[in-house]
Design an enzyme around this catalytic site. Structure first.
Site, PDB file in Angstrom:
ATOM      1  CD  GLU A 128     133.536  34.180  72.861  1.00 56.23           C
ATOM      2  OE1 GLU A 128     134.212  34.040  73.905  1.00 56.23           O
ATOM      3  OE2 GLU A 128     134.011  34.008  71.740  1.00 56.23           O
ATOM      4  CB  THR A 182     138.979  38.949  70.554  1.00 51.27           C
ATOM      5  OG1 THR A 182     139.373  37.586  70.632  1.00 51.27           O
ATOM      6  CG2 THR A 182     137.728  39.043  69.721  1.00 51.27           C
TER       7      THR A 182
HETATM    8  N1  HSE Z   1     134.057  36.486  64.882  1.00 52.02           N
HETATM    9  C1  HSE Z   1     135.032  36.870  65.847  1.00 52.02           C
HETATM   10  C2  HSE Z   1     136.005  37.836  65.218  1.00 52.02           C
HETATM   11  C3  HSE Z   1     135.750  35.652  66.322  1.00 52.02           C
HETATM   12  O1  HSE Z   1     136.422  37.566  64.093  1.00 52.02           O
HETATM   13  O2  HSE Z   1     136.328  38.851  65.826  1.00 52.02           O
HETATM   14  C4  HSE Z   1     136.771  35.910  67.396  1.00 52.02           C
HETATM   15  O3  HSE Z   1     136.219  35.799  68.660  1.00 52.02           O
END
Ligand code: HSE
Length: 309
Positions: A128, A182
């Site tokens: 991530e 993202t």
């Molecule tokens: N919490 C993260 C965001 C989730 O909202 O950017 C997406 O990977």
């Protein structure tokens, strides 16, 4: 040579108000990754899923996750990962997390389970970190590995709290064919928020956690309001406000962006409502020129698992 296959489910991160700290597991949708471990010191990733992914392994989330696990285990091996089944990247239902979660789960099993599931979350978070330009968050990888509804109470140190999942909790997810990375969805967020916004948001997060703990899904529904990310991210989702109004009128307890988007999700008390919301979401996006995949599912309590042929 040892070969292990694992499945890790799709997940809805944020759950509305819990930006970067809450996530839940969807039933039946996810990635399948296998790993072959043999003598040597090499990392190979094959993609036979039919979904297009970057060929450079340095851009694949599996690479940093697997390297972190091997470094912690103090092992050097030849690892051949095969991505057999894949959720579309950029979908907002934890596509990257499902790959890194399945990869570390399979690798841990192949090495004789040196680590527990919570430690695997830390390795999968490295994936991530790669796709969100350096910010490691676990609100997809933790539910993808552990299953159910998960709260990240703290990142430093990592404090993972598993919350009860009310039985009657139905979820509709619509994934329109729109690409939102993202990184892009994080870039539009403000670096600071006002005290008023913070007070509103933490009231909602507390209400959501209390609703889960007490099995009060009305409280959950009215707490799933996001004043931190949604105002900035809804621009990526065609006519988001109009869809939300329609879906809430149909009886949804809440409708929010799933993770970084462009998927949206709605919570309902019964399957019938969840299914008709799915049809409405599909029509909404279709009328605006976007096909959408619809998932109507219960929230699952089971996370990553080994698949035995
Ligand atoms: N919490 C993260 C965001 C989730 O909202 O950017 C997406 O990977």
């Amino acid at each position: 040579m040892k070969k292990v296959r694992a499945f890790a489910p799709a997940t809805v991160a944020n759950m509305g108000c819990g930006f970067d700290i809450m996530g839940m597991t969807l039933n039946g949708v996810g990635d399948v990754v296998s790993v072959e471990v043999s003598e040597g010191d090499e990392l190979i990733i094959n993609n036979v899923s039919g979904v297009e992914l970057p060929e450079d392994i340095e851009k694949n989330v599996i690479t940093p996750a697997a390297r972190a696990l091997m470094a912690a285990a103090g092992e050097k091996k030849k690892l051949v990962f095969t991505i057999e089944k894949k959720i579309h990247p950029g979908s907002g239902i934890g596509s990257s997390a499902a790959s890194s979660a399945a990869a570390v789960y399979a690798l841990n099993e192949a090495l004789g389970r040196p680590f527990d599931d919570e430690k695997l979350v830390e390795f999968a978070m490295e994936g991530e970190k790669l796709i969100s330009k350096g910010v490691p968050h676990a609100d997809n990888v933790a539910p993808a590995i552990l299953g159910g509804v998960v709260l990240l109470r703290s990142y430093e140190p990592l404090d993972i709290v598993r919350l009860p999942v009310p039985g009657k909790f139905c979820c509709t997810v619509a994934h329109p064919e729109i690409m939102v990375s993202t990184a892009m969805a994080r870039q539009v967020l403000p670096k600071e928020i006002s005290m008023h916004t913070a007070v509103t948001q933490w009231g909602n997060v507390a209400g959501l956690v209390a609703g889960l703990a007490m099995g009060d899904i009305d409280l959950m529904g009215r707490s799933m309001m996001d004043v931190v990310a949604e105002p900035y991210r809804k621009q990526f989702i065609p006519e988001f406000d109009r869809l939300k109004e329609k879906v809430l009128k149909m009886g949804a307890l809440a409708m929010n962006i799933s993770g970084a988007g462009p998927s949206v999700f709605a919570l309902s008390k019964d399957m019938q409502t969840a299914e008709s919301i799915g049809r409405t979401m599909e029509e909404h996006f279709k009328s605006l020129g976007h096909n959408a995949d619809i998932y109507v599912t219960k929230v699952s309590n089971s996370g990553a698992k080994i698949i035995n042929d």
